[in-house]
Design a protein around this motif. Structure first.
Motif, PDB file in Angstrom:
ATOM      1  N   ASN A  48       0.844  -1.200   0.000  1.00 47.14           N
ATOM      2  CA  ASN A  48       0.000   0.000   0.000  1.00 47.14           C
ATOM      3  C   ASN A  48       0.875   1.245   0.000  1.00 47.14           C
ATOM      4  OD1 ASN A  48      -2.887  -1.022   0.457  1.00 47.14           O
ATOM      5  ND2 ASN A  48      -1.668  -2.186   1.935  1.00 47.14           N
ATOM      6  N   GLU A  71      -0.549  -5.051   5.878  1.00 47.58           N
ATOM      7  CA  GLU A  71      -1.629  -5.907   5.389  1.00 47.58           C
ATOM      8  C   GLU A  71      -1.051  -7.257   5.002  1.00 47.58           C
ATOM      9  OE1 GLU A  71      -3.229  -4.568   1.587  1.00 47.58           O
ATOM     10  OE2 GLU A  71      -5.161  -5.385   2.164  1.00 47.58           O
ATOM     11  N   LYS A 131      -7.384  -1.964   1.024  1.00 45.10           N
ATOM     12  CA  LYS A 131      -7.917  -1.066  -0.019  1.00 45.10           C
ATOM     13  C   LYS A 131      -9.443  -1.167  -0.079  1.00 45.10           C
ATOM     14  CE  LYS A 131      -3.661  -1.866  -2.608  1.00 45.10           C
ATOM     15  NZ  LYS A 131      -3.146  -2.932  -1.719  1.00 45.10           N
ATOM     16  N   THR A 134     -11.031   0.532   2.867  1.00 45.02           N
ATOM     17  CA  THR A 134     -10.958   1.988   2.637  1.00 45.02           C
ATOM     18  C   THR A 134     -12.096   2.416   1.719  1.00 45.02           C
ATOM     19  OG1 THR A 134      -8.558   1.930   2.905  1.00 45.02           O
ATOM     20  CG2 THR A 134      -9.472   3.847   1.770  1.00 45.02           C
ATOM     21  N   VAL A 160      -6.802   1.419  -4.556  1.00 42.04           N
ATOM     22  CA  VAL A 160      -8.058   1.868  -3.948  1.00 42.04           C
ATOM     23  C   VAL A 160      -8.992   2.388  -5.035  1.00 42.04           C
ATOM     24  CG1 VAL A 160      -9.112   3.471  -2.310  1.00 42.04           C
ATOM     25  CG2 VAL A 160      -6.886   2.475  -1.779  1.00 42.04           C
ATOM     26  N   SER A 326      -3.855  -3.780  -7.715  1.00 41.63           N
ATOM     27  CA  SER A 326      -3.129  -4.075  -6.471  1.00 41.63           C
ATOM     28  C   SER A 326      -1.780  -4.739  -6.716  1.00 41.63           C
ATOM     29  CB  SER A 326      -3.972  -5.022  -5.609  1.00 41.63           C
ATOM     30  OG  SER A 326      -5.164  -4.395  -5.214  1.00 41.63           O
TER      31      SER A 326
END
Ligand code: NDP
Length: 333
Positions: A48, A71, A131, A134, A160, A326
């Motif tokens: 991230n 994560e 993500k 979020t 995200v 990602s």
């Protein structure tokens, strides 16, 4: 399943702040979980942008040396004394604190770990936990997007961003996304963006005004910060919501109150951790994300995988805007 106890494991460690090259692949002591804790053998680790902020010192780093990463998905290899509700062999995921997921093994408070449904594979789970939660918080709690709203999402092809666009579309919103190039534009369109603005060719404010017939959008989700916040505020409709949730291009300058007064705007700067502080909130967010992966509302784009030992390469690509969707690190065996 018989899982070997590991006193030592390899991890990425940062001894000084700096570029991707400061991340070293080293042996570390893992130890045993204490009361309330579990130990996991990681199987997939999500990368991230926040990991970059800590590595560079944009956010205050913990004591040196530290292992980055917020994560991971893993298999429980040990549980602390007296802990119930968790057992060796469980597959769990976590996102947020504690830092230290760029490791083959990690100790976690049991309270942050959530079970991963068998329908979601480990790479997907590690791509979508932080993500996706979020996106859930931004679309359902910070500002409740409803059918008929128009939303603007910057970095629409990012980790995200991709999830925000898909989810906002499913909620019935008109979605406008900004991206840097054609390839990312194609992905954003597939992810449900009704209008994609390639900001390297077109002026964002002008295009948003054209698309909305001069009205502006109800909400802007701005993770880019310095380079975008001014246009974001200009793109808002009267009583619109400016949601500043990241700073990939650097810290935005302060916004004068008069900029908000001119359209009665709202401004918020949310952090995921404040919206998942209780176990109930965490389970609600994670549950919504995994349910939407299972029912096809969210397509998880694991566009890049790297061996954990090569995390530096993942960071370099992320910072150079070379990635979309990602990024997942796979622990070297
Ligand atoms: P992304 O995949 O979105 O990667 C960043 C993207 O931002 C790039 O691909 C690029 O897309 C765009 N970008 C624009 N300007 C720059 C720049 N100067 N340098 C680098 N990238 C730039 O990352 P994530 O999905 O991991 O995170 C997105 C953002 O969300 C981050 O800012 C992160 O900190 C924030 N975040 C905040 C949370 C919170 O709780 N507040 C939680 C999770 C994430 P393009 O090429 O299209 O411009």
């Amino acid at each position: 399943i018989r899982i070997p106890m590991a006193a030592k494991a390899k991890a990425i460690r940062v001894h000084e702040l700096g570029g991707p090259e400061v991340m070293r692949w080293e042996e570390v002591e893992v130890g045993d979980p204490k009361e309330g804790e579990i130990r996991i053998r990681t199987t997939a680790i999500g990368v991230n942008f926040i990991d970059v902020y800590f590595r560079k010192g944009v956010y205050a780093a913990p004591a040196m040396p530290f292992t980055p990463g917020m994560e991971a998905v893993g298999v429980v290899t040990a549980v602390g004394p007296g802990l119930t509700g968790r057992k060796v062999g469980d597959v769990v995921a976590y996102a947020g604190n504690p830092m230290g997921s760029y490791a083959q093994e990690q100790i976690l408070p049991a309270s942050v770990a959530v079970p991963v449904p068998p329908s979601v594979d480990h790479k997907q789970a590690a791509s979508v936990m932080l993500k996706g939660m979020t996106a859930h918080v931004l679309l359902r709690r910070v500002f409740k997007v409803q059918s008929g709203h128009t939303v603007l999402v910057h970095a629409a092809a990012g980790g995200v961003g991709s999830l925000l666009c898909q989810w906002a579309n499913a909620l019935g919103a008109t979605v406008i996304g900004t991206v840097s190039n054609e390839e990312k534009a194609a992905q954003a369109t597939q992810d449900g963006c009704h209008h994609v603005i390639i900001y390297t060719n077109e002026d964002v404010t002008t295009r948003v005004k054209e698309i909305t017939s001069g009205k502006g959008v109800n909400v802007v989700y701005d993770s880019v910060g310095k380079d975008t916040y001014k246009a974001s505020v200009e793109c808002l409709a009267s009583r619109g919501f400016m949601v500043s949730f990241g700073q990939s291009s650097g810290k935005p300058d302060p916004i004068p109150m008069s900029d908000l007064a001119s359209k009665s705007l709202f401004l918020t700067r949310p952090s995921l951790m404040h919206y998942t502080a209780t176990r109930d909130e965490l389970l609600e967010s994670a549950g919504e994300v995994f349910a939407n992966v299972a029912n096809g509302v969210l397509r998880v784009r694991v566009n890049h995988t790297y061996p954990l030992s090569e995390a530096a390469r993942a960071h370099a690509d992320l910072e150079a805007r070379k990635t979309s969707g990602s990024i997942v690190l796979i622990p070297d065996s």
